[in-house]
Design a protein around this motif. Structure first.
Motif, mmCIF file in Angstrom:
data_model
loop_
_atom_site.group_PDB
_atom_site.id
_atom_site.type_symbol
_atom_site.label_atom_id
_atom_site.label_comp_id
_atom_site.label_asym_id
_atom_site.label_seq_id
_atom_site.Cartn_x
_atom_site.Cartn_y
_atom_site.Cartn_z
ATOM 1 N N ALA B 46 67.664 -8.500 6.755
ATOM 2 C CA ALA B 46 68.295 -7.085 7.438
ATOM 3 C C ALA B 46 66.797 -6.059 7.019
ATOM 4 O O ALA B 46 66.685 -5.254 8.066
ATOM 5 C CB ALA B 46 69.175 -6.517 6.450
ATOM 6 N N ILE B 47 66.081 -6.179 5.862
ATOM 7 C CA ILE B 47 65.060 -5.302 5.791
ATOM 8 C C ILE B 47 64.133 -5.565 6.649
ATOM 9 O O ILE B 47 63.307 -4.636 7.267
ATOM 10 C CB ILE B 47 64.506 -5.508 4.302
ATOM 11 N N TYR B 48 63.647 -6.686 7.247
ATOM 12 C CA TYR B 48 62.671 -7.131 7.877
ATOM 13 C C TYR B 48 63.252 -6.497 9.425
ATOM 14 O O TYR B 48 62.626 -5.910 10.358
ATOM 15 C CB TYR B 48 62.479 -8.700 8.204
ATOM 16 N N PRO B 346 57.601 -26.078 10.028
ATOM 17 C CA PRO B 346 57.487 -25.712 8.660
ATOM 18 C C PRO B 346 56.906 -26.760 7.382
ATOM 19 O O PRO B 346 57.467 -27.774 7.702
ATOM 20 C CB PRO B 346 58.821 -25.204 8.401
ATOM 21 N N VAL B 347 56.380 -26.038 6.750
ATOM 22 C CA VAL B 347 55.844 -26.991 5.619
ATOM 23 C C VAL B 347 56.903 -26.630 4.145
ATOM 24 O O VAL B 347 57.527 -27.675 3.702
ATOM 25 C CB VAL B 347 54.442 -26.565 5.014
ATOM 26 N N GLY B 348 57.113 -25.485 3.862
ATOM 27 C CA GLY B 348 57.710 -24.963 2.813
ATOM 28 C C GLY B 348 59.174 -24.459 3.215
ATOM 29 O O GLY B 348 59.430 -24.157 4.446
ATOM 30 N N ALA B 349 59.958 -24.455 2.148
ATOM 31 C CA ALA B 349 61.479 -23.895 2.252
ATOM 32 C C ALA B 349 61.483 -22.881 2.955
ATOM 33 O O ALA B 349 62.478 -22.381 3.806
ATOM 34 C CB ALA B 349 61.968 -24.347 1.162
ATOM 35 N N CYS B 350 60.649 -21.692 2.546
ATOM 36 C CA CYS B 350 60.659 -20.146 2.796
ATOM 37 C C CYS B 350 60.595 -20.132 4.478
ATOM 38 O O CYS B 350 60.712 -19.013 4.797
ATOM 39 C CB CYS B 350 59.648 -19.566 2.066
ATOM 40 N N MET B 351 59.892 -21.163 5.083
ATOM 41 C CA MET B 351 59.647 -21.089 6.375
ATOM 42 C C MET B 351 60.646 -21.410 7.395
ATOM 43 O O MET B 351 60.823 -21.269 8.364
ATOM 44 C CB MET B 351 58.205 -21.799 6.761
ATOM 45 N N GLY B 356 64.651 -17.154 5.523
ATOM 46 C CA GLY B 356 63.662 -17.306 4.307
ATOM 47 C C GLY B 356 62.487 -16.394 4.337
ATOM 48 O O GLY B 356 62.282 -15.720 5.530
ATOM 49 N N THR B 357 61.855 -16.037 3.271
ATOM 50 C CA THR B 357 60.829 -14.576 3.177
ATOM 51 C C THR B 357 59.897 -15.048 4.130
ATOM 52 O O THR B 357 59.401 -13.952 4.886
ATOM 53 C CB THR B 357 60.337 -14.736 1.801
ATOM 54 N N CYS B 358 59.228 -16.336 4.245
ATOM 55 C CA CYS B 358 58.253 -16.440 5.217
ATOM 56 C C CYS B 358 58.527 -16.482 6.545
ATOM 57 O O CYS B 358 57.650 -16.079 7.427
ATOM 58 C CB CYS B 358 57.522 -17.841 4.748
ATOM 59 N N ALA B 359 59.848 -17.079 6.955
ATOM 60 C CA ALA B 359 60.432 -16.915 8.316
ATOM 61 C C ALA B 359 60.474 -15.501 8.834
ATOM 62 O O ALA B 359 60.031 -15.179 10.080
ATOM 63 C CB ALA B 359 61.516 -17.824 8.460
ATOM 64 N N ALA B 360 61.099 -14.854 7.934
ATOM 65 C CA ALA B 360 61.239 -13.159 8.199
ATOM 66 C C ALA B 360 59.838 -12.698 8.486
ATOM 67 O O ALA B 360 59.565 -11.683 9.316
ATOM 68 C CB ALA B 360 61.942 -12.632 7.049
ATOM 69 N N GLU B 361 58.964 -12.632 7.554
ATOM 70 C CA GLU B 361 57.713 -12.109 7.711
ATOM 71 C C GLU B 361 56.710 -12.727 8.889
ATOM 72 O O GLU B 361 56.107 -11.782 9.720
ATOM 73 C CB GLU B 361 56.582 -12.460 6.330
ATOM 74 N N TYR B 362 56.891 -14.012 9.223
ATOM 75 C CA TYR B 362 56.512 -14.361 10.252
ATOM 76 C C TYR B 362 57.014 -13.877 11.688
ATOM 77 O O TYR B 362 56.338 -13.681 12.630
ATOM 78 C CB TYR B 362 56.779 -15.993 10.598
ATOM 79 N N LYS B 363 58.215 -13.731 11.687
ATOM 80 C CA LYS B 363 58.967 -13.489 12.771
ATOM 81 C C LYS B 363 58.916 -11.817 13.111
ATOM 82 O O LYS B 363 58.769 -11.250 14.067
ATOM 83 C CB LYS B 363 60.554 -13.862 12.690
ATOM 84 N N TYR B 364 59.029 -10.920 12.215
ATOM 85 C CA TYR B 364 59.083 -9.561 12.211
ATOM 86 C C TYR B 364 57.774 -8.903 11.753
ATOM 87 O O TYR B 364 57.857 -7.465 11.612
ATOM 88 C CB TYR B 364 60.534 -9.055 11.637
ATOM 89 N N GLY B 365 57.159 -9.368 10.757
ATOM 90 C CA GLY B 365 56.190 -8.705 9.959
ATOM 91 C C GLY B 365 54.897 -8.355 10.655
ATOM 92 O O GLY B 365 54.020 -7.804 9.820
ATOM 93 N N ASN B 366 54.509 -8.883 11.733
ATOM 94 C CA ASN B 366 53.151 -8.900 12.154
ATOM 95 C C ASN B 366 53.212 -7.405 12.845
ATOM 96 O O ASN B 366 53.023 -7.267 14.113
ATOM 97 C CB ASN B 366 52.969 -9.988 13.364
#
Lengths: 76, 367, 337
Positions: B46-48, B346-351, B356-366
């Motif tokens: 939600a935050i992303y 994905p390599v790690g669980a967060c992706m 996951g934090t990394c997936a959210a950052e990848y998807k929305y954080g750029n």
């Protein structure tokens, strides 16, 4: 971690409720909410109604948000 | 009450601006950095999704915690699910979130391509319906999740028991919530000033479940809903506690969460499951942080019922998921992020998990 | 034809094949008389540039609210041509039928194809039919190719977006993808969501009339949805595009179904939508032209090109935040967390 959708109970048959949001309906089990009734808003997660949405508390929250609006708009 | 009062009313931009102004006013004279952890993956999403992080004042740092059930599921669990998928006459039923998770050498999506029968369901009840329609096959449901989801799995087990289904079982990796928060709070490397507590886990366990954290660790806790205005209001309530030096359990999401939660749901859960120690991917074993199927329902425990040979687990070196799950580093700090580790591979669980934090950052954080 | 089901023999090239063609397929699709049937269709000479496209349709289920695999195939091919600025001229149809397909289903699909072709003003001029053993296909697969004529002077391309261009869409997003998903077994949703499958060539002609060379980019956001298509355009043109979340039209049913399944409507497929990137001075004319057309009644401006930059798509969220939008990775799956 847990998507939950507020839906309204349209009908109940044998502990299974037909619930609706935006005109979309899906069945949900009332196993965890014995006392739920037609017309209640419930939170649906993975095919189960997991909790009732309390209309009074919902109204209080909206009121608090409206107050935030009034306070936030005061000149600094 | 109208349906809009539960959805669109919590996305009003004017109220959002007002809350942000109140947050700014609250922290204006606070000289330190304020680190708030959103424990739950749905909060992270939600935050992303609503672009909240960039709207907050600079002093407030939101970090993501270990509350994505897919992310914290250990690799040997995925390996066992893969082994079960390869077992002849077995149908794997799962929530969509799990199929992409990489195991040591495969994933369920790859097994599906290789011929395994893997079906995505919306509810554990759909899985027992599949079992009823396929009496000649073993139907295994992948039971992953926190207290929100575990009662639904328990409910399905009880329904299967009532129907006399003998071809349904659960491969469980259930986790519970306050335990890892306690573990994180006692980690000296990690300074958390306040917790945004999960919305729907709390609907089951109740807001009072966070009292021990507040009492033992003096860290404020605010149970917060998932709509954007809920999140902003939760941040405001936490910021006020931090600034005023209070540490209390407050409940922003009172329209759903009660102090004692949903006792009926917990009773269903406890009929089928009992507490156990659990291993969290990237974090390690946290005592008393898991739920396993009781002996009384061992017939529904896939691990006991359908023994399979599971490969030796391999985790990728260099992956910082463990540190990310603890909120110690951000995805951009990981050398693999966006380079080797992507949502497609994905390599790690967060992706892996969409929340996951990394997936959210990848998807929305750029941005 | 005697059989109620498609048999392997219907693809053998022998007598049964001829029966299927002469009794069912040709009368339904083209009505070409036997004496005109040859190995290739002969088309009249076309003046100017040609657009040529191909696509394959494997949708499951083959019948869904608002359409079926037949009209989807024709509309999709017509739209691919229209998005190149072309006026569709002719279409080919290759059918791959699974043994056991009810002939009545095939007839219904063919009738929809013919109707869609007539509506779009395009002819089905050639085709082919194969039958695969039961289990080797899934009821019916359709491959098409389409040829269109590009009127002189039209220059549109995914690489032609310019800073300040407005982004227009002709109606609500996600209807097709959600209609198909909701009608699949297993999700058990009851929803009044209909596919938006429709031909857009008429709408495109109106847009060209309204804004001429001020129309820079046309793209239909099919699989991957609006998000993925805009990412492609941003990447091809080397620009940033910023969307306004609140401006994106969404039908009630799609909103509800997406909430239940945890899906983002921006990534859900459309089959009757187009994204038009138009110079700002022509945006109002384009919008008015779209709204006059039946396929564009709910047209609206959803964003603009904000910078010549790295090919990003950003979204101004409802509460005033900003987030990036990436391409769809893998398939969108229903999720609970």
């Amino acid at each position: 971690m847990c998507l939950g959708v507020p839906m309204q109970i349209k009908s109940i048959t044998d502990g299974v409720a037909v619930c609706e949001i935006d005109g979309v309906q899906r069945e949900a089990s009332l196993m965890m909410l014995d006392e739920a009734q037609v017309g209640d808003f419930v939170l649906i997660h993975a095919g189960f109604a997991i909790e009732k949405i309390d209309p009074e508390e919902a109204e209080l929250t909206l009121k608090a948000l409206r107050e935030a609006l009034d306070m936030g708009l005061e000149p600094k | 009450m109208k349906s809009q009062d539960l959805t669109t009313a919590y996305r009003d931009p004017a109220v959002a601006r007002a809350l942000l102004r109140q947050i700014e006013t609250t922290v204006r004279n606070y000289r330190r950095q304020m680190t708030l952890m959103e424990v739950c993956g749905t909060h992270t999403m939600a935050i992303y999704q609503h672009g909240i992080r960039a709207l907050l004042p600079e002093q407030i740092r939101l970090i993501s915690g270990p509350g994505c059930p897919v992310c914290v599921t250990p690799v040997d669990y995925v390996d066992r699910a893969v082994a079960l998928a390869r077992r002849p006459g077995t149908i794997i039923t799962t929530f969509g979130d799990m199929v992409r998770v990489p195991g040591s050498s495969s994933s369920l999506l790859r097994e599906q391509a290789a011929g395994a029968d893997i079906r995505i369901v919306y509810s554990p009840l759909d899985a027992i319906a599949i079992a009823a329609c396929n009496p000649g096959k073993e139907v295994v449901f992948l039971g992953v999740g926190f207290e929100t989801t575990t009662p639904t799995v328990a409910g399905a087990v009880l329904a299967a028991e009532k129907q006399g289904l003998t071809n349904f079982s659960v491969l469980g990796s259930h986790k519970t919530m306050p335990a890892p928060m306690m573990a994180l709070t006692s980690d000296p490397e990690l300074q958390v000033d306040g917790y945004l507590c999960p919305a729907h886990v709390s609907a089951i366990i109740g807001a009072d479940a966070y009292r021990p954290i507040v009492e033992a660790c003096r860290v404020p806790c605010v149970v917060t809903g998932f709509e954007p205005l809920d999140v902003l209001r939760g941040v405001l309530m936490l910021a006020r506690q931090v600034v005023e030096g209070r540490a209390e359990v407050e409940n922003e999401y009172s329209r759903v969460v009660r102090p004692d939660g949903n006792p009926k749901a917990r009773q269903i859960l406890e009929t089928v499951f009992e507490p156990c120690d659990a291993r969290w991917r990237g974090i390690g074993v946290i005592p008393g942080s898991g739920l396993r199927i009781r002996n009384s329902h061992a017939a529904f425990n896939a691990e006991l019922k359908l023994p399979v040979e599971v490969e030796e687990p391999v985790e990728h070196k260099g992956c910082l998921c463990g540190e990310i799950l603890k909120g110690k580093v951000r995805p951009g700090d990981c050398p693999l992020f966006r380079k080797i580790c992507t949502p497609e591979d994905p390599v790690g669980a967060c992706m892996v998990s969409s929340e996951g934090t990394c997936a959210a950052e990848y998807k929305y954080g750029n941005i | 034809m005697n059989s109620a089901l498609i048999l392997l023999g219907h693809g053998s090239g022998g007598k049964l094949s001829h029966q299927l063609l002469d009794d069912i397929i040709i009368p339904a699709l083209s009505g070409i008389a036997p004496e005109e049937q040859n190995d290739a269709a002969v088309l009249p000479a076309i003046d100017g540039e040609l657009a040529f496209t191909t696509d394959t349709y494997v949708v499951d289920p083959i019948f869904f609210p608002g359409g079926n695999i037949g009209d989807l195939a024709i509309n999709g091919t017509v739209n691919d041509l229209a998005m190149a600025g072309a006026v569709p001229v002719a279409i080919s149809v290759g059918l791959i039928l699974e043994e056991g397909l009810p002939v009545a289903d095939l007839q219904q699909v063919l009738a929809s194809m013919r109707q869609a072709a007539d509506t779009a003003g395009v002819r089905i001029v050639t085709g082919d039919t194969k039958v695969v053993p039961r289990g080797k296909g899934d009821k019916i697969f359709i491959n098409t190719a389409g040829i269109g004529r590009i009127p002189a002077g039209r220059k549109i391309s995914g690489s032609a977006a310019r800073p300040d261009d407005k982004v227009l869409i002709n109606g609500p997003v996600g209807d097709h993808g959600m209609a198909v998903m909701a009608s699949r077994e297993g999700l058990e949703l009851t929803a009044d969501i209909r596919s938006d499958s429709t031909a857009l060539n008429g709408l495109v002609e109106d847009l060209f009339t309204a804004c001429g060379d001020k129309l820079h980019v046309l793209r239909d956001p099919t699989r991957g949805g609006v998000a993925t298509t805009l990412r492609e355009i941003a990447g091809q043109s080397g620009v940033d595009i910023t969307l306004e979340e609140q401006a994106i039209p969404l039908s009630e049913g799609v909103r509800g179904a997406c909430a239940i399944l945890g899906l983002d409507p921006l990534f859900v497929a459309n089959e009757g939508k187009l994204l038009a990137l138009v110079a700002p001075e022509a945006a109002e004319d384009a919008l008015a032209a779209m709204r006059r057309h039946p396929a564009g009644r709910q047209a609206t401006i959803i964003g603009e090109v904000t910078a010549a930059s790295n090919g990003r798509v950003l979204m101004r969220t409802g509460i005033g935040g900003l987030r990036a939008i990436e391409m769809l990775s893998g398939e969108q799956l229903p999720r609970i967390c």
